[in-house]
Design a protein around this motif. Structure first.
Motif, PDB file in Angstrom:
ATOM      1  N   ARG A  41       0.844  -1.200   0.000  1.00 36.39           N
ATOM      2  CA  ARG A  41       0.000   0.000   0.000  1.00 36.39           C
ATOM      3  C   ARG A  41       0.879   1.250   0.000  1.00 36.39           C
ATOM      4  O   ARG A  41       2.052   1.194   0.358  1.00 36.39           O
ATOM      5  N   PRO A  42       0.308   2.410  -0.391  1.00 33.18           N
ATOM      6  CA  PRO A  42       1.077   3.663  -0.289  1.00 33.18           C
ATOM      7  C   PRO A  42       1.531   3.891   1.146  1.00 33.18           C
ATOM      8  O   PRO A  42       0.863   3.436   2.087  1.00 33.18           O
ATOM      9  N   PRO A  43       2.647   4.572   1.361  1.00 38.30           N
ATOM     10  CA  PRO A  43       3.173   4.736   2.722  1.00 38.30           C
ATOM     11  C   PRO A  43       2.315   5.606   3.624  1.00 38.30           C
ATOM     12  O   PRO A  43       2.486   5.582   4.834  1.00 38.30           O
ATOM     13  N   ASP A  44       1.412   6.415   3.068  1.00 38.88           N
ATOM     14  CA  ASP A  44       0.450   7.149   3.884  1.00 38.88           C
ATOM     15  C   ASP A  44      -0.788   7.435   3.042  1.00 38.88           C
ATOM     16  O   ASP A  44      -0.834   7.124   1.851  1.00 38.88           O
ATOM     17  N   THR A  45      -1.809   8.000   3.684  1.00 38.38           N
ATOM     18  CA  THR A  45      -3.066   8.272   2.986  1.00 38.38           C
ATOM     19  C   THR A  45      -3.289   9.758   2.768  1.00 38.38           C
ATOM     20  O   THR A  45      -4.382  10.178   2.425  1.00 38.38           O
ATOM     21  N   GLU A  46      -2.242  10.558   2.987  1.00 35.97           N
ATOM     22  CA  GLU A  46      -2.372  12.000   2.812  1.00 35.97           C
ATOM     23  C   GLU A  46      -2.463  12.359   1.330  1.00 35.97           C
ATOM     24  O   GLU A  46      -2.093  11.572   0.450  1.00 35.97           O
ATOM     25  N   THR A  47      -2.974  13.551   1.075  1.00 31.33           N
ATOM     26  CA  THR A  47      -3.013  14.060  -0.298  1.00 31.33           C
ATOM     27  C   THR A  47      -2.220  15.359  -0.377  1.00 31.33           C
ATOM     28  O   THR A  47      -2.166  16.110   0.602  1.00 31.33           O
ATOM     29  N   PRO A  48      -1.569  15.623  -1.495  1.00 34.50           N
ATOM     30  CA  PRO A  48      -1.474  14.749  -2.662  1.00 34.50           C
ATOM     31  C   PRO A  48      -0.592  13.533  -2.381  1.00 34.50           C
ATOM     32  O   PRO A  48       0.258  13.572  -1.490  1.00 34.50           O
ATOM     33  N   ALA A  49      -0.822  12.464  -3.127  1.00 25.45           N
ATOM     34  CA  ALA A  49      -0.048  11.247  -2.925  1.00 25.45           C
ATOM     35  C   ALA A  49       1.426  11.494  -3.229  1.00 25.45           C
ATOM     36  O   ALA A  49       1.768  12.276  -4.121  1.00 25.45           O
ATOM     37  N   LEU A  50       2.286  10.843  -2.476  1.00 29.66           N
ATOM     38  CA  LEU A  50       3.717  10.947  -2.739  1.00 29.66           C
ATOM     39  C   LEU A  50       4.059  10.307  -4.081  1.00 29.66           C
ATOM     40  O   LEU A  50       3.414   9.355  -4.519  1.00 29.66           O
ATOM     41  N   ALA A  51       5.073  10.833  -4.725  1.00 25.51           N
ATOM     42  CA  ALA A  51       5.620  10.197  -5.926  1.00 25.51           C
ATOM     43  C   ALA A  51       6.511   9.043  -5.477  1.00 25.51           C
ATOM     44  O   ALA A  51       7.410   9.229  -4.655  1.00 25.51           O
ATOM     45  N   LEU A  52       6.244   7.849  -6.001  1.00 24.62           N
ATOM     46  CA  LEU A  52       6.955   6.639  -5.574  1.00 24.62           C
ATOM     47  C   LEU A  52       7.571   5.947  -6.784  1.00 24.62           C
ATOM     48  O   LEU A  52       6.949   5.842  -7.831  1.00 24.62           O
ATOM     49  N   GLN A  53       8.779   5.466  -6.595  1.00 27.08           N
ATOM     50  CA  GLN A  53       9.451   4.699  -7.633  1.00 27.08           C
ATOM     51  C   GLN A  53      10.043   3.460  -6.983  1.00 27.08           C
ATOM     52  O   GLN A  53      10.751   3.552  -5.977  1.00 27.08           O
ATOM     53  N   THR A  54       9.748   2.297  -7.550  1.00 26.43           N
ATOM     54  CA  THR A  54      10.299   1.054  -7.017  1.00 26.43           C
ATOM     55  C   THR A  54      11.724   0.873  -7.530  1.00 26.43           C
ATOM     56  O   THR A  54      11.943   0.739  -8.736  1.00 26.43           O
ATOM     57  N   LEU A  55      12.681   0.867  -6.604  1.00 25.93           N
ATOM     58  CA  LEU A  55      14.076   0.659  -6.993  1.00 25.93           C
ATOM     59  C   LEU A  55      14.434  -0.815  -7.048  1.00 25.93           C
ATOM     60  O   LEU A  55      15.264  -1.232  -7.853  1.00 25.93           O
ATOM     61  N   ALA A  56      13.835  -1.607  -6.163  1.00 25.17           N
ATOM     62  CA  ALA A  56      14.160  -3.030  -6.119  1.00 25.17           C
ATOM     63  C   ALA A  56      13.054  -3.770  -5.397  1.00 25.17           C
ATOM     64  O   ALA A  56      12.352  -3.199  -4.550  1.00 25.17           O
ATOM     65  N   GLU A  57      12.891  -5.037  -5.741  1.00 25.20           N
ATOM     66  CA  GLU A  57      12.006  -5.940  -5.017  1.00 25.20           C
ATOM     67  C   GLU A  57      12.807  -7.178  -4.670  1.00 25.20           C
ATOM     68  O   GLU A  57      13.353  -7.834  -5.553  1.00 25.20           O
ATOM     69  N   ARG A  58      12.882  -7.468  -3.389  1.00 25.88           N
ATOM     70  CA  ARG A  58      13.784  -8.512  -2.923  1.00 25.88           C
ATOM     71  C   ARG A  58      13.064  -9.488  -2.013  1.00 25.88           C
ATOM     72  O   ARG A  58      12.124  -9.113  -1.322  1.00 25.88           O
ATOM     73  N   SER A  59      13.528 -10.708  -2.000  1.00 23.54           N
ATOM     74  CA  SER A  59      12.949 -11.722  -1.131  1.00 23.54           C
ATOM     75  C   SER A  59      13.473 -11.558   0.293  1.00 23.54           C
ATOM     76  O   SER A  59      14.664 -11.303   0.499  1.00 23.54           O
ATOM     77  N   LEU A  60      12.570 -11.707   1.245  1.00 22.82           N
ATOM     78  CA  LEU A  60      12.986 -11.738   2.643  1.00 22.82           C
ATOM     79  C   LEU A  60      13.703 -13.056   2.898  1.00 22.82           C
ATOM     80  O   LEU A  60      13.301 -14.108   2.378  1.00 22.82           O
ATOM     81  N   ARG A  61      14.758 -13.016   3.675  1.00 21.53           N
ATOM     82  CA  ARG A  61      15.540 -14.215   3.974  1.00 21.53           C
ATOM     83  C   ARG A  61      15.762 -14.347   5.471  1.00 21.53           C
ATOM     84  O   ARG A  61      15.346 -13.485   6.250  1.00 21.53           O
ATOM     85  N   VAL A  62      16.431 -15.391   5.854  1.00 23.72           N
ATOM     86  CA  VAL A  62      16.682 -15.649   7.272  1.00 23.72           C
ATOM     87  C   VAL A  62      18.176 -15.791   7.493  1.00 23.72           C
ATOM     88  O   VAL A  62      18.872 -16.491   6.750  1.00 23.72           O
ATOM     89  N   ALA A  63      18.676 -15.106   8.525  1.00 25.03           N
ATOM     90  CA  ALA A  63      20.087 -15.195   8.907  1.00 25.03           C
ATOM     91  C   ALA A  63      20.212 -16.178  10.073  1.00 25.03           C
ATOM     92  O   ALA A  63      19.498 -16.056  11.078  1.00 25.03           O
ATOM     93  N   VAL A  64      21.107 -17.143   9.925  1.00 26.94           N
ATOM     94  CA  VAL A  64      21.319 -18.161  10.959  1.00 26.94           C
ATOM     95  C   VAL A  64      22.805 -18.214  11.304  1.00 26.94           C
ATOM     96  O   VAL A  64      23.656 -17.823  10.496  1.00 26.94           O
ATOM     97  N   PRO A  65      23.148 -18.688  12.506  1.00 32.05           N
ATOM     98  CA  PRO A  65      24.572 -18.853  12.821  1.00 32.05           C
ATOM     99  C   PRO A  65      25.230 -19.841  11.860  1.00 32.05           C
ATOM    100  O   PRO A  65      24.617 -20.839  11.458  1.00 32.05           O
ATOM    101  N   ALA A  66      26.458 -19.574  11.476  1.00 33.43           N
ATOM    102  CA  ALA A  66      27.158 -20.454  10.543  1.00 33.43           C
ATOM    103  C   ALA A  66      27.327 -21.858  11.098  1.00 33.43           C
ATOM    104  O   ALA A  66      27.465 -22.820  10.343  1.00 33.43           O
ATOM    105  N   SER A  67      27.291 -21.983  12.428  1.00 35.79           N
ATOM    106  CA  SER A  67      27.452 -23.292  13.063  1.00 35.79           C
ATOM    107  C   SER A  67      26.129 -24.029  13.248  1.00 35.79           C
ATOM    108  O   SER A  67      26.112 -25.172  13.699  1.00 35.79           O
ATOM    109  N   HIS A  68      25.023 -23.403  12.900  1.00 38.76           N
ATOM    110  CA  HIS A  68      23.699 -23.999  13.098  1.00 38.76           C
ATOM    111  C   HIS A  68      23.455 -25.090  12.054  1.00 38.76           C
ATOM    112  O   HIS A  68      23.907 -24.974  10.906  1.00 38.76           O
ATOM    113  N   PRO A  69      22.766 -26.182  12.413  1.00 40.09           N
ATOM    114  CA  PRO A  69      22.480 -27.234  11.416  1.00 40.09           C
ATOM    115  C   PRO A  69      21.779 -26.709  10.164  1.00 40.09           C
ATOM    116  O   PRO A  69      22.018 -27.215   9.060  1.00 40.09           O
ATOM    117  N   LEU A  70      20.925 -25.693  10.310  1.00 37.15           N
ATOM    118  CA  LEU A  70      20.249 -25.138   9.140  1.00 37.15           C
ATOM    119  C   LEU A  70      21.224 -24.515   8.150  1.00 37.15           C
ATOM    120  O   LEU A  70      20.936 -24.419   6.964  1.00 37.15           O
TER     121      LEU A  70
END
Length: 324
Positions: free
Chosen positions: A157-186
């Motif tokens: 959704r837009p970052p707020d509902t105020e008017t006029p609407a902000l100008a928005l440009q998508t720079l990147a779309e990235r997958s969320l990931r998970v950080a685990v300890p290097a020693s963890h079985p995962l």
């Protein structure tokens, strides 16, 4: 009393309240008491002859009249500040751009863009500050930022509902990931199944960002072992074996030793967008060049599991304005 009689102090206080979102936060930033801030706002509203703020349990919101005042006040105050600098013999601000950014954007995207900008346009000065997306949006509305890197999660959704609407440009779309300890079985796997995230100890955000760091949509109440506002602190806690946390996909190149970042499979795709936001209307030449540098840096750093290590095309990176 007419609005022409409004004091500059009242205008500065009002702009700060609009940016901070609460009277208390504005008072703290300005070094005033909350009652002093309230008096300045009351005086400004008397001069305007109409309420400028809507008081709510979670802070304040600009009324229609308030949005007009903060937009005009920002221009007046900026001109007065520029005049004061010129009178003091300081250079003008024609080449200065005020940029806001959400925390993880400072890990790689922002430094990369600023380094490139120094090489190509050394006369442009960028003054930047970190903040959460809601605070950065308020700062844009208040006129204290020219550009802001903000984060967006589904359903985008837009970052707020105020008017006029902000100008928005998508720079990147990235997958969320998970950080685990290097020693963890995962960490021995190429990716994590979403079912394997159940029963884990999480390192989450603090305050309003407490949910950040926990995988969205878990079908259980997560066990939060630690909370931290700083993303680097979260990753060092991961390296120490204190739990796991979520990170945006592009942060993998700058994680500290002892941490492995993995994609998650088997559940709904968790995408996060990096947006460049500004008030509607043409940008100054300097701001437009900063925006271009941010787009180029996003293209260089944006990768997906299918194209790891290879920059995506401009089209697939989403370098076009959102239809909304």
């Amino acid at each position: 009393m007419t609005f022409a009689d409004a004091s500059l102090t009242a205008l500065r206080v009002f702009r700060e309240v609009a940016e901070r979102g609460t009277l208390t936060a504005a008072a703290t930033a300005l070094g005033y008491t909350q009652s002093a801030v309230s008096r300045q706002i009351a005086a400004l509203e008397r001069a305007a002859g109409t309420p400028l703020l809507e008081r709510r349990h979670d802070g304040v919101r600009l009324t229609s009249a308030g949005r007009i005042v903060v937009r005009r006040a920002a221009g007046v105050l900026d001109q007065l500040d520029a005049t004061a600098r010129e009178l003091a013999g300081l250079p003008g601000e024609q080449g200065t751009v005020r940029l806001g950014w959400f925390p993880t954007a400072g890990a790689d995207l922002l430094p990369r863009a600023l380094a490139a900008l120094r090489r190509t346009h050394p006369a442009i000065t960028v003054v930047s500050r970190e903040g959460g997306t809601p605070a950065l949006v308020r700062a844009l509305r208040a006129g204290t930022l020219d550009l802001a890197l903000v984060a967006s999660a589904p359903p985008f959704r837009p970052p707020d509902t105020e008017t006029p609407a902000l100008a928005l440009q998508t720079l990147a779309e990235r997958s969320l990931r998970v950080a685990v300890p290097a020693s963890h079985p995962l960490a021995r796997r190429e990716y994590i199944d979403v079912v394997d995230l159940r029963g884990r100890r999480w390192i989450a955000g603090s305050g309003d960002d407490r949910a950040m760091g926990v995988w969205p949509g878990l079908d259980e109440r997560p066990e939060i072992a630690h909370t931290a506002r700083d993303w680097l602190a979260k990753l060092h806690l991961v390296a120490a074996g204190c739990g796991i946390t979520t990170v945006p996909g592009a942060i993998g190149a700058v994680v500290p030793p002892g941490v492995r970042v993995l994609a998650v499979r088997g559940g709904p795709g968790e995408q996060r967008r990096v947006l460049l936001a500004h008030l509607p209307g043409p940008l100054s030449d300097a701001a437009a060049r900063v925006a271009a540098a941010l787009r180029e840096a996003a293209l260089e750093t944006d990768v997906t599991p299918a194209t790891e290590g290879r920059p995506r095309s401009a089209a697939s990176a989403g370098l076009f304005p959102d239809p909304a």
